[in-house]
Enzyme design. Sequence first.
Site, PDB file in Angstrom:
ATOM      1  N   HIS A 112      -4.788  -0.203 -12.103  1.00  0.00           N
ATOM      2  CA  HIS A 112      -5.569  -0.078 -10.876  1.00  0.00           C
ATOM      3  C   HIS A 112      -6.160   1.301 -10.659  1.00  0.00           C
ATOM      4  O   HIS A 112      -6.584   1.616  -9.542  1.00  0.00           O
ATOM      5  CB  HIS A 112      -4.705  -0.488  -9.659  1.00  0.00           C
ATOM      6  CG  HIS A 112      -4.287  -1.915  -9.708  1.00  0.00           C
ATOM      7  ND1 HIS A 112      -3.177  -2.395  -9.042  1.00  0.00           N
ATOM      8  CD2 HIS A 112      -4.818  -2.974 -10.359  1.00  0.00           C
ATOM      9  CE1 HIS A 112      -3.060  -3.700  -9.275  1.00  0.00           C
ATOM     10  NE2 HIS A 112      -4.026  -4.061 -10.079  1.00  0.00           N
ATOM     11  N   CYS A 124     -24.940   8.905 -10.820  1.00  0.00           N
ATOM     12  CA  CYS A 124     -26.140   9.740 -11.051  1.00  0.00           C
ATOM     13  C   CYS A 124     -26.120  10.526 -12.344  1.00  0.00           C
ATOM     14  O   CYS A 124     -27.154  10.946 -12.841  1.00  0.00           O
ATOM     15  CB  CYS A 124     -26.302  10.701  -9.864  1.00  0.00           C
ATOM     16  SG  CYS A 124     -25.048  11.984  -9.815  1.00  0.00           S
ATOM     17  N   CYS A 145     -21.198  13.484  -3.653  1.00  0.00           N
ATOM     18  CA  CYS A 145     -21.398  13.867  -5.051  1.00  0.00           C
ATOM     19  C   CYS A 145     -21.984  15.287  -5.131  1.00  0.00           C
ATOM     20  O   CYS A 145     -22.975  15.589  -4.437  1.00  0.00           O
ATOM     21  CB  CYS A 145     -22.360  12.878  -5.713  1.00  0.00           C
ATOM     22  SG  CYS A 145     -22.816  13.343  -7.379  1.00  0.00           S
ATOM     23  N   ASN A 211      14.699  -5.070  -8.587  1.00  0.00           N
ATOM     24  CA  ASN A 211      14.109  -5.041  -7.245  1.00  0.00           C
ATOM     25  C   ASN A 211      15.265  -5.253  -6.258  1.00  0.00           C
ATOM     26  O   ASN A 211      16.085  -6.135  -6.488  1.00  0.00           O
ATOM     27  CB  ASN A 211      13.085  -6.180  -7.110  1.00  0.00           C
ATOM     28  CG  ASN A 211      12.184  -6.027  -5.912  1.00  0.00           C
ATOM     29  OD1 ASN A 211      12.637  -5.647  -4.820  1.00  0.00           O
ATOM     30  ND2 ASN A 211      10.901  -6.285  -6.083  1.00  0.00           N
TER      31      ASN A 211
HETATM   32  C1  BV8 Z   1      -9.402  -9.511  -9.144  1.00  0.00           C
HETATM   33  C2  BV8 Z   1      -5.361   0.015  -6.140  1.00  0.00           C
HETATM   34  C3  BV8 Z   1     -11.100 -10.864 -10.022  1.00  0.00           C
HETATM   35  C4  BV8 Z   1      -5.965   0.457  -4.868  1.00  0.00           C
HETATM   36  C5  BV8 Z   1      -4.591  -2.272  -5.750  1.00  0.00           C
HETATM   37  C6  BV8 Z   1     -10.055 -13.141  -2.410  1.00  0.00           C
HETATM   38  C7  BV8 Z   1     -11.163 -12.365  -2.745  1.00  0.00           C
HETATM   39  C8  BV8 Z   1     -11.139 -11.529  -3.844  1.00  0.00           C
HETATM   40  C9  BV8 Z   1     -10.001 -11.444  -4.619  1.00  0.00           C
HETATM   41  C10 BV8 Z   1      -8.926 -12.210  -4.245  1.00  0.00           C
HETATM   42  C11 BV8 Z   1      -8.930 -13.055  -3.178  1.00  0.00           C
HETATM   43  N1  BV8 Z   1      -7.702 -13.641  -3.105  1.00  0.00           N
HETATM   44  C12 BV8 Z   1      -6.913 -13.194  -4.084  1.00  0.00           C
HETATM   45  C13 BV8 Z   1      -7.640 -12.338  -4.790  1.00  0.00           C
HETATM   46  C14 BV8 Z   1      -7.213 -11.638  -5.916  1.00  0.00           C
HETATM   47  C15 BV8 Z   1      -6.714 -10.282  -5.424  1.00  0.00           C
HETATM   48  C16 BV8 Z   1      -5.278 -10.452  -4.970  1.00  0.00           C
HETATM   49  O1  BV8 Z   1      -4.394 -10.607  -5.790  1.00  0.00           O
HETATM   50  N2  BV8 Z   1      -5.057 -10.426  -3.643  1.00  0.00           N
HETATM   51  C17 BV8 Z   1      -3.711 -10.578  -3.131  1.00  0.00           C
HETATM   52  C18 BV8 Z   1      -3.568  -9.789  -1.837  1.00  0.00           C
HETATM   53  C19 BV8 Z   1      -3.417 -12.049  -2.929  1.00  0.00           C
HETATM   54  N3  BV8 Z   1      -6.772  -9.435  -6.577  1.00  0.00           N
HETATM   55  C20 BV8 Z   1      -7.865  -8.707  -6.805  1.00  0.00           C
HETATM   56  O2  BV8 Z   1      -8.794  -8.631  -6.043  1.00  0.00           O
HETATM   57  C21 BV8 Z   1      -7.848  -7.992  -8.137  1.00  0.00           C
HETATM   58  N4  BV8 Z   1      -9.081  -8.270  -8.804  1.00  0.00           N
HETATM   59  O3  BV8 Z   1      -8.721 -10.476  -8.911  1.00  0.00           O
HETATM   60  O4  BV8 Z   1     -10.635  -9.575  -9.762  1.00  0.00           O
HETATM   61  C22 BV8 Z   1     -11.771 -11.343  -8.762  1.00  0.00           C
HETATM   62  C23 BV8 Z   1     -12.841 -10.627  -8.272  1.00  0.00           C
HETATM   63  C24 BV8 Z   1     -13.516 -11.117  -7.154  1.00  0.00           C
HETATM   64  C25 BV8 Z   1     -13.088 -12.307  -6.524  1.00  0.00           C
HETATM   65  C26 BV8 Z   1     -11.963 -12.981  -7.006  1.00  0.00           C
HETATM   66  C27 BV8 Z   1     -11.303 -12.494  -8.132  1.00  0.00           C
HETATM   67  C28 BV8 Z   1      -7.741  -6.497  -7.935  1.00  0.00           C
HETATM   68  C29 BV8 Z   1      -6.393  -6.192  -7.318  1.00  0.00           C
HETATM   69  C30 BV8 Z   1      -6.180  -4.690  -7.335  1.00  0.00           C
HETATM   70  C31 BV8 Z   1      -6.129  -4.167  -5.917  1.00  0.00           C
HETATM   71  N5  BV8 Z   1      -5.788  -2.739  -5.941  1.00  0.00           N
HETATM   72  N6  BV8 Z   1      -4.309  -0.961  -5.865  1.00  0.00           N
HETATM   73  C32 BV8 Z   1      -5.047   1.381  -4.093  1.00  0.00           C
HETATM   74  O5  BV8 Z   1      -3.884   1.575  -4.488  1.00  0.00           O
HETATM   75  O6  BV8 Z   1      -5.535   1.919  -3.085  1.00  0.00           O
HETATM   76  S1  BV8 Z   1      -3.378  -3.376  -5.386  1.00  0.00           S
HETATM   77  C33 BV8 Z   1      -2.067  -2.544  -4.749  1.00  0.00           C
HETATM   78  O7  BV8 Z   1      -1.310  -3.493  -4.050  1.00  0.00           O
HETATM   79  C34 BV8 Z   1      -1.123  -2.006  -5.783  1.00  0.00           C
HETATM   80  O8  BV8 Z   1      -1.788  -1.450  -6.866  1.00  0.00           O
HETATM   81  C35 BV8 Z   1      -0.280  -3.187  -6.152  1.00  0.00           C
HETATM   82  O9  BV8 Z   1      -0.897  -3.960  -7.134  1.00  0.00           O
HETATM   83  C36 BV8 Z   1      -0.284  -3.957  -4.868  1.00  0.00           C
HETATM   84  C37 BV8 Z   1       0.988  -3.709  -4.140  1.00  0.00           C
HETATM   85  O10 BV8 Z   1       1.931  -4.500  -4.754  1.00  0.00           O
HETATM   86  P1  BV8 Z   1       3.313  -3.879  -5.181  1.00  0.00           P
HETATM   87  O11 BV8 Z   1       3.087  -2.748  -6.096  1.00  0.00           O
HETATM   88  O12 BV8 Z   1       4.135  -4.998  -5.645  1.00  0.00           O
HETATM   89  O13 BV8 Z   1       3.898  -3.256  -3.848  1.00  0.00           O
HETATM   90  P2  BV8 Z   1       4.510  -4.058  -2.611  1.00  0.00           P
HETATM   91  O14 BV8 Z   1       4.579  -3.104  -1.481  1.00  0.00           O
HETATM   92  O15 BV8 Z   1       3.803  -5.355  -2.438  1.00  0.00           O
HETATM   93  O16 BV8 Z   1       5.986  -4.410  -3.094  1.00  0.00           O
HETATM   94  C38 BV8 Z   1       6.895  -3.362  -3.339  1.00  0.00           C
HETATM   95  C39 BV8 Z   1       8.092  -3.987  -4.010  1.00  0.00           C
HETATM   96  O17 BV8 Z   1       8.994  -2.946  -4.359  1.00  0.00           O
HETATM   97  C40 BV8 Z   1       8.837  -4.949  -3.115  1.00  0.00           C
HETATM   98  O18 BV8 Z   1       9.167  -6.109  -3.841  1.00  0.00           O
HETATM   99  C41 BV8 Z   1      10.110  -4.180  -2.755  1.00  0.00           C
HETATM  100  O19 BV8 Z   1      11.209  -5.031  -2.593  1.00  0.00           O
HETATM  101  C42 BV8 Z   1      10.291  -3.319  -3.965  1.00  0.00           C
HETATM  102  N7  BV8 Z   1      11.024  -2.079  -3.745  1.00  0.00           N
HETATM  103  C43 BV8 Z   1      11.110  -1.354  -2.611  1.00  0.00           C
HETATM  104  N8  BV8 Z   1      11.883  -0.256  -2.843  1.00  0.00           N
HETATM  105  C44 BV8 Z   1      12.267  -0.310  -4.150  1.00  0.00           C
HETATM  106  C45 BV8 Z   1      11.713  -1.466  -4.725  1.00  0.00           C
HETATM  107  N9  BV8 Z   1      11.916  -1.804  -6.003  1.00  0.00           N
HETATM  108  C46 BV8 Z   1      12.685  -0.991  -6.743  1.00  0.00           C
HETATM  109  N10 BV8 Z   1      13.247   0.138  -6.267  1.00  0.00           N
HETATM  110  C47 BV8 Z   1      13.058   0.509  -4.983  1.00  0.00           C
HETATM  111  N11 BV8 Z   1      13.627   1.636  -4.505  1.00  0.00           N
END
Ligand code: BV8
Length: 244
Positions: A112, A124, A145, A211
């Site tokens: 990501h 540009c 930019c 996790n």
């Molecule tokens: C794509 C960068 C094709 C930015 C990130 C509708 C329209 C368009 C797309 C979609 C749609 N519906 C679904 C989608 C697909 C979408 C998606 O998946 N949406 C989700 C919300 C359902 N995906 C996309 O859009 C991807 N591209 O599909 O392209 C496409 C294109 C157009 C149309 C359709 C399809 C791009 C996704 C990338 C987004 N960018 N990050 C930034 O950071 O600012 S995502 C961002 O959120 C992170 O990078 C990461 O991926 C995600 C967060 O998830 P986690 O890392 O798992 O974090 P989270 O907080 O959720 O969980 C933390 C975990 O840690 C928990 O389980 C917790 O228990 C655990 N934890 C806590 N403490 C600890 C621990 N574990 C271990 N030790 C600890 N101490």
Amino acid sequence: MIDKLLEAKRVVCLTGAGISAESDIPTFRGEDGMWKNHSPEELATPGAFVRDPALVWEFYNWRREIIAKAKPNPGHLALAEMEKIFDDFYIITQNVDGLHQKAGSEKVIELHGDIWYVRCTEDCSQETKLFPLYEIPLKEIPPHCPKCNALLRPHVVWFGETIPTPPLDAALELSANNDFFMVIGTSAMVQPAASLPRYAIRSKIYTVEINPEKTALTEIVDECILGKAGSALPLLLEEIKKYL
Ligand code: BV8
């Protein structure tokens, strides 16, 4: 599990925000995931950037300031040591904080992007296609930019944007071709990253989840360590070292 890990030639890990939680970086879905009542899913999108680039850059400026102070935690450090022990050890990360590299990991695939890099929205010139911007806090919000004065954007993949082909192809290939897969600190909700462990499982690869909470993967992995990455990974490393 340890016998499977010791036999492994290639180990692949998928990490999420959870591995940086013990470095005091808020996760996305934890209670600290919101920012000024906005969810990351609202702000990390092209639409939000078009509508209000200043708000989106405020969000990134806030995260950059937190990440700038963050240090790799024992979980990151344990993975960096494991990379030296195994023939082939790769980390595929969803995180944009660069902490795996700071911990010493070299084979890291950033699915990501990288919060410290920016690019000109007008594309540009070669120099402004992609360059680092480390200033904390940002002098100008939103930043422009230096060449053409168009808006800069963070070099991260937003929701609704496709993952660049090189990291995605590498991640897909590694997830289906390894001897041991660890999925660490991710709620496994965001696609296509969340499909990578499923490719490993479908390829009959021994898959372990680390996790403190259960996720959608917990039922289908071979083993789940219900614990924090910062303690579980160093313990796993100690276990491995007993057999070296
Ligand atoms: C794509 C960068 C094709 C930015 C990130 C509708 C329209 C368009 C797309 C979609 C749609 N519906 C679904 C989608 C697909 C979408 C998606 O998946 N949406 C989700 C919300 C359902 N995906 C996309 O859009 C991807 N591209 O599909 O392209 C496409 C294109 C157009 C149309 C359709 C399809 C791009 C996704 C990338 C987004 N960018 N990050 C930034 O950071 O600012 S995502 C961002 O959120 C992170 O990078 C990461 O991926 C995600 C967060 O998830 P986690 O890392 O798992 O974090 P989270 O907080 O959720 O969980 C933390 C975990 O840690 C928990 O389980 C917790 O228990 C655990 N934890 C806590 N403490 C600890 C621990 N574990 C271990 N030790 C600890 N101490």
